[in-house]
Design a protein around this motif. Structure first.
Motif: not given
Length: 532
Positions: A305, A308, A337
């Motif tokens: 990602h 994250y 995230k």
């Protein structure tokens, strides 16, 4: 014309109960005790119940913690703790001998740290299960400590290809709190793992690109031999990293520390751009950061990602992730995230990637296979959120591991809806306490399409209070847009706490991709987020 209100009112509660003391003041320790739940979480595995970390200690200091255990169950635990003095329910403290621990016992634990600067210790309370049915026979509570890194006064260092010291690794173990390291511009530096080298809150260690030209910022490129990290902080707290570029690593920035700041940093071409770990991570701020061309799925590897982040609610309770004034674009996987205990995402330009691997713009969710009784808090304010296909919009609550069980606020955001985007702006999943959308607006890029603001996929029983708490207030939308769609409606559906009022319905505002391009921050430059 939509105008952001750049007002931040955000209170960070310190939950540390630790006392930093020496032998002469040991009797003055306060009597407040933590409550640590060690009951089973799932699969016969107990909850994590580590103790808050103690940092910036004087060499040789004596530290003490008090906590009450619950969830032991009907079978006692046998506690062994090497080098730790332990009192149970006010008994005379003992060291290095087994103790039987029952449900509700109160433990006072005490240890003396090494009498030297910048010393890191991990203290382990090891419990043996007497229940023969337990899957795991050993349970541990971890308690970390670190003495202050101030053996001398701060100094300034200069690194570069033509200087005495060319690479950061050459001087790492000479750095102390308050040191500043300047990196020469237009130079490429080797990837590096920084381990057990801390500043203090008042005297952070600073790593700075020595230039005012964004295009000549020094670069850390590639990854370390063992883990493929470009730049990593491991138990290295109170670092300020400013005005550099991180690129071409498996993981470009790894944070396993507290009070970390990234500013004016570019992160690009990484399997994962920025990662803050589940364990041993605390306060983390990213400001004026660009993250691009990062994340995604490679064969045989887990998803990566762009950003994250998670925090350790035990070692660093009350920690906050702040993402502000930053530009995230052209990424794969999830753009942001967050599993942090508290997250503030403010005044950013966050844009879906156009790659087929682009997923959620924001995924604000619970801890990874852990359970938080207090609930995690997420605030998303004053952002420009550009939703483009094939992106999935945003998701709050959980991703199948643990629900966040706290409150979510989206306020004063501008949602830009690109041509062909057919997803909901926001969806809930797994478990939260409340969600509020307030003073948000929407505009369309290229052409107008009917819009769905929120899809609630949580059954009443999985809302923390047994019914949904959803509030829409003063949002600017279009006449035929749908504000709320509930997918998990049952015969006991209770909407008494679903509040929808004062929406302003206007004709669709349609702009062009050319206009959007003028408003975007400039790639590779210092970040300035446009206000409306």
């Amino acid at each position: 014309m939509f105008r952001f209100q750049h007002v931040l009112i955000f209170i960070i509660f310190s939950l540390f109960y630790s006392e930093v003391i020496n032998a002469s003041t040991i009797d003055n320790v306060k009597n407040e005790c933590l409550v640590k739940d060690v009951s089973s979480y799932q699969w016969g595995v107990r909850h994590v119940a580590n103790l808050p970390a103690d940092l910036e200690l004087k060499p040789g200091a004596i530290i003490e913690k008090c906590f009450t255990v619950k969830g032991v169950g009907k079978h006692p635990l046998i506690l062994n703790a090497k080098g730790i003095s332990i009192s149970v329910n006010g008994s005379v403290p003992v060291s290095d001998q087994p103790l039987e621990i029952q449900e509700g016992d109160t433990l006072r634990v005490r240890v003396q740290v090494y009498n030297k600067y910048n010393s890191t210790l991990t203290h382990r309370l090891t419990f043996e299960e007497t229940d023969s049915q337990r899957r795991r026979k050993i349970y541990r509570i971890i308690w970390n400590s670190q003495t202050v890194n101030t053996p001398r006064k701060p100094k300034t260092w200069y690194l570069g290809p033509s200087r005495q010291h060319r690479q950061l690794k050459e001087i790492l173990h000479q750095l102390v709190a308050g040191d500043t390291v300047y990196l020469d511009p237009n130079a490429v530096y080797e990837p590096v793992e920084i381990k057990n080298i801390s500043g203090t809150k008042e005297l952070p260690i600073r790593l700075i690109g020595n230039t005012k030209d964004a295009g000549s910022r020094p670069i850390f490129a590639g990854g370390t031999e063992r883990f493929n990290w470009t730049l990593a902080l491991r138990n290295s707290h109170n670092w300020r990293i400013d005005n550099i570029i991180l690129q071409d690593g498996g993981l470009c920035f790894r944070n396993e520390a507290t009070n970390t700041e990234l500013k004016n940093v570019v992160v690009r071409r990484c399997s994962t751009g920025v990662l803050s770990t589940d364990l041993n991570s605390g306060n983390f701020t990213m400001s004026n950061v660009e993250v691009t061309e990062s994340g995604g799925k490679k064969n045989g590897r887990p998803w990566g990602h762009a950003v994250y982040v998670a925090s350790d609610q035990h070692a660093f309770p009350g920690s906050v992730f702040v993402l502000k004034n930053s530009y995230l674009h052209g990424n794969r996987g999830n753009i942001v995230k967050s599993r942090f205990e508290n997250s503030l995402i403010q005044n950013n330009w966050i844009e879906s990637g156009s790659d087929r691997q682009a997923k959620y713009l924001l995924e604000l969710i619970g801890y990874d296979q852990k359970y938080d009784f207090a609930g995690q808090q997420f605030e998303v304010k004053n952002n420009i959120i550009f939703m483009r296909p094939p992106g999935l919009g945003s998701r709050v609550g959980g991703d199948g591991n643990s629900g966040s069980r706290g409150d979510v606020l989206f306020e004063n955001n501008l949602f830009l809806i690109d041509k062909g985007f057919e997803r909901t702006i926001l969806r809930t999943f797994q478990g939260i306490r409340s969600i509020t959308l307030r003073n948000n607006s929407v505009a369309f890029v290229g052409s107008y399409s009917k819009l769905l603001w929120l899809t609630d996929e949580i059954s009443d029983s999985n809302w923390v209070e047994g019914r949904p708490h959803i509030t829409f207030e003063n949002n600017v939308t279009t006449e035929d847009s749908i504000l709320l769609k509930r997918d998990e409606v049952t015969t006991s559906d209770d909407r008494s706490f679903v509040i929808v009022h004062d929406s302003l319905e206007l004709a669709p505002i349609i702009t062009s991709i050319e206009n959007i391009q003028k408003l975007r921050p400039q790639k590779g430059e210092y970040i300035e987020i446009a206000s409306f």
